[in-house]
Structures are given as structure tokens and as C-alpha cells.
Design a protein around this motif. Structure first.
Motif, PDB file in Angstrom:
ATOM      1  N   ILE A   1       0.845  -1.195   0.000  1.00 33.95           N
ATOM      2  CA  ILE A   1       0.000   0.000   0.000  1.00 33.95           C
ATOM      3  C   ILE A   1       0.877   1.241   0.000  1.00 33.95           C
ATOM      4  O   ILE A   1       1.857   1.328   0.741  1.00 33.95           O
ATOM      5  CB  ILE A   1      -0.956   0.003   1.216  1.00 33.95           C
ATOM      6  CG1 ILE A   1      -2.152  -0.908   0.937  1.00 33.95           C
ATOM      7  CG2 ILE A   1      -1.433   1.422   1.517  1.00 33.95           C
ATOM      8  CD1 ILE A   1      -3.248  -0.818   1.977  1.00 33.95           C
TER       9      ILE A   1
ATOM     10  N   SER B   1       0.296   5.056   0.515  1.00 34.11           N
ATOM     11  CA  SER B   1      -0.775   5.947   0.905  1.00 34.11           C
ATOM     12  C   SER B   1      -0.279   7.340   1.213  1.00 34.11           C
ATOM     13  O   SER B   1       0.801   7.518   1.759  1.00 34.11           O
ATOM     14  CB  SER B   1      -1.478   5.384   2.132  1.00 34.11           C
ATOM     15  OG  SER B   1      -2.314   6.371   2.676  1.00 34.11           O
TER      16      SER B   1
ATOM     17  N   LYS C   1      -2.939   2.138   8.492  1.00 36.38           N
ATOM     18  CA  LYS C   1      -1.955   1.068   8.479  1.00 36.38           C
ATOM     19  C   LYS C   1      -2.558  -0.196   9.102  1.00 36.38           C
ATOM     20  O   LYS C   1      -2.466  -1.282   8.539  1.00 36.38           O
ATOM     21  CB  LYS C   1      -0.735   1.523   9.278  1.00 36.38           C
ATOM     22  CG  LYS C   1       0.496   0.732   8.981  1.00 36.38           C
ATOM     23  CD  LYS C   1       1.701   1.454   9.541  1.00 36.38           C
ATOM     24  CE  LYS C   1       2.967   0.686   9.246  1.00 36.38           C
ATOM     25  NZ  LYS C   1       4.147   1.447   9.641  1.00 36.38           N
TER      26      LYS C   1
ATOM     27  N   GLY D   1      -5.116  -1.650   6.846  1.00 36.80           N
ATOM     28  CA  GLY D   1      -4.442  -2.341   5.753  1.00 36.80           C
ATOM     29  C   GLY D   1      -3.929  -3.694   6.183  1.00 36.80           C
ATOM     30  O   GLY D   1      -4.113  -4.705   5.490  1.00 36.80           O
TER      31      GLY D   1
ATOM     32  N   TYR E   1       3.581  -1.454   3.668  1.00 32.53           N
ATOM     33  CA  TYR E   1       2.900  -0.175   3.715  1.00 32.53           C
ATOM     34  C   TYR E   1       3.933   0.928   3.655  1.00 32.53           C
ATOM     35  O   TYR E   1       4.918   0.882   4.374  1.00 32.53           O
ATOM     36  CB  TYR E   1       2.131  -0.101   5.035  1.00 32.53           C
ATOM     37  CG  TYR E   1       1.186   1.051   5.168  1.00 32.53           C
ATOM     38  CD1 TYR E   1      -0.179   0.858   5.011  1.00 32.53           C
ATOM     39  CD2 TYR E   1       1.645   2.323   5.470  1.00 32.53           C
ATOM     40  CE1 TYR E   1      -1.063   1.914   5.142  1.00 32.53           C
ATOM     41  CE2 TYR E   1       0.771   3.381   5.605  1.00 32.53           C
ATOM     42  CZ  TYR E   1      -0.585   3.171   5.447  1.00 32.53           C
ATOM     43  OH  TYR E   1      -1.451   4.210   5.584  1.00 32.53           O
TER      44      TYR E   1
ATOM     45  N   SER F   1       4.179   5.331   3.243  1.00 30.48           N
ATOM     46  CA  SER F   1       3.434   6.568   3.048  1.00 30.48           C
ATOM     47  C   SER F   1       4.184   7.510   2.118  1.00 30.48           C
ATOM     48  O   SER F   1       5.405   7.550   2.100  1.00 30.48           O
ATOM     49  CB  SER F   1       3.161   7.308   4.364  1.00 30.48           C
ATOM     50  OG  SER F   1       3.473   6.546   5.476  1.00 30.48           O
TER      51      SER F   1
END
Ligand code: CA
Length: 244
Positions: A83, A85, A93, A96, A104, A106
Motif C-alpha cells: 500500500i 498511501s 496502516k 491495511g 505499507y 506513506s
């Protein structure tokens, strides 16, 4: 042997400049990249193209990232999903992770870190596949993210190890063999078995290759490489990995 196929990465991202940047950088790494600019197209591409990895934005037109992830996980538990994001929110998080995301990141993200994570996820998928093959032939592979024995710490996510010689980066082949040894702790394994299980198929490698790896492992992980306590030779058998 057929030619090595390029790994396929599907990027579901509606911000064109980000998607283009990702495509450029992943292509330079030798990946085959496709971009979907909304959720519907993303799901359609996932079904028809069967990528090896999905990079998924959360805020998307049509269907949001979480719903996409949920749909994918209902049909495929194994495909790695990263992911990406804009929201560094820990709630996102957690959500997810609950929906089965593998990693993950960002935005904005560090390119090098991003590429490293992509590489690791692709490898993880290869391991699942190898693991399936190995299970058929009766070999177990360690599945955890890290492993400790004695003063040694192996991180299977970053390939880093803290050991007798300090901090080192392990190679993919070292990682595979270590996973084999760890999963079969206490069980003597022949050189032939290590070779077949570790390399997947017999190619131009001799059992001497295995010995070379053991020499390296002893140098890395043994306090006294000449008097090993973890990677022990078994006369006329091969090697056994063991510890308390
Ligand atoms: Ca977006």
C-alpha cells in the motif's frame, strides 16, 4: 529452461506523476509495469494480467484501495500487496494490515527504500512458490521474518544479519539455505539434499558449492569457525544446524 520472465507489477494509482515515476523506476529495475488509474481498472487488470505484485493507492476513483485489497484477498491470499498511501495515519496502516496487506509505505517515500521493499515482496512471492515446490519434495522452509540463535540475529526481511563478524547483508542464496537449515533444525541433511532443496533444480553446481556456503556461514555465525557449534559436519551424511 525458458528465458527468465520479467516480473509483473501492477500499479493502481490515480496520481499520474507518481504513477509515471514509479513505472520509470521499476522499469529501470527490469520489471514489467502496468498502471491502472482507478479502482475498477485495477481489479480488471489484476484478474486478466495476473501480476506478481500490486502497488496500491488508497484514495482512488471508483473503488478505494481497501475495498480492492479486500476483494483480492478473498480470491488470492498470496499475491503481495504494497500500500502506498498519502495518509500516514496509523489507523490506515492497521486497517491495511487487517485486510492482509504485506507492506505499507506513506507518500512521499524514499525511492531506494521503495525499490528495496518491492524487491523483497517479489522475492517473498518466489519463496512461496519455491516453498510449494519444496513441500512437494518434502523440504520445509522457515517462514518467519527473523531468527535468533546464540548472539546471531538474522532479519529475513532486510537480508541483514548481526553476527560474529558484525553486521552483514546476506545474499539470496544464503537466505534460502539458512531458511532450510532453520526449518530442519537438528536434522542431518545431505549435501545433495541441500543442493536440490536450496537451488531448486540441479544445474552446474557440485556438492562442493554447499561446502563453500557452510564455510561462509561458520565465518559469519560461529564464535570459533574452526570449532563450529551451529553448522556441524556429519561424517558421511552432510551437515546439521542445531542450537539450544
Ligand atoms: Ca490517490
Amino acid at each position: 529452461m525458458e528465458a527468465i520472465e520479467k516480473k509483473r507489477i501492477l500499479v493502481i494509482e490515480d496520481e499520474v506523476h507518481i504513477a509515471d515515476g514509479i513505472r520509470l523506476n521499476l522499469s529501470l529495475q527490469g520489471y514489467h509495469v502496468k498502471i491502472a488509474i482507478d479502482g475498477l481498472e485495477g481489479l480488471a487488470q489484476w484478474r486478466s494480467w495476473k501480476p506478481d505484485l500490486i502497488i496500491l493507492d488508497i484514495m482512488l476513483p471508483m473503488i478505494d484501495g481497501f475495498s480492492i485489497l479486500k476483494t483480492i484477498r478473498q480470491e488470492d491470499e498470496k499475491i503481495p500487496v504494497l500500500i502506498l498511501s498519502a495518509r500516514g495515519d496509523t489507523k490506515d496502516k492497521v486497517k491495511g494490515l487487517r485486510y492482509g496487506v504485506d507492506d505499507y509505505l506513506s507518500k512521499p517515500f524514499d525511492l531506494e527504500e521503495f525499490l528495496l521493499r518491492v524487491e523483497r515482496l517479489i522475492k517473498k512471492k518466489t519463496w512461496y512458490e519455491d516453498d510449494k515446490k519444496n513441500r512437494k519434495s518434502g523440504y520445509k522452509m522457515f517462514k518467519g521474518d527473523y531468527y535468533d540463535f546464540g548472539d546471531n540475529h538474522i532479519d529475513f526481511v532486510t537480508f541483514k544479519a548481526r553476527c560474529a563478524v558484525g553486521e552483514i547483508i546476506l545474499t539470496e542464496q544464503e537466505i534460502v539455505l539458512l531458511k532450510l537449515f532453520i526449518a530442519n533444525k537438528g536434522k542431518p541433511m545431505s549435501r545433495e539434499m541441500l543442493l536440490t532443496a536450496g537451488w531448486g533444480y540441479s544445474r552446474d553446481t557440485s556438492t562442493r558449492t554447499v561446502d563453500n556456503f557452510i564455510v561462509r556461514f561458520r565465518k559469519y555465525f560461529e564464535k570459533k569457525p574452526k570449532k563450529p557449534v551451529y553448522f556441524i559436519s556429519r561424517r558421511s551424511v552432510g551437515y546439521v544446524f542445531d542450537h539450544d
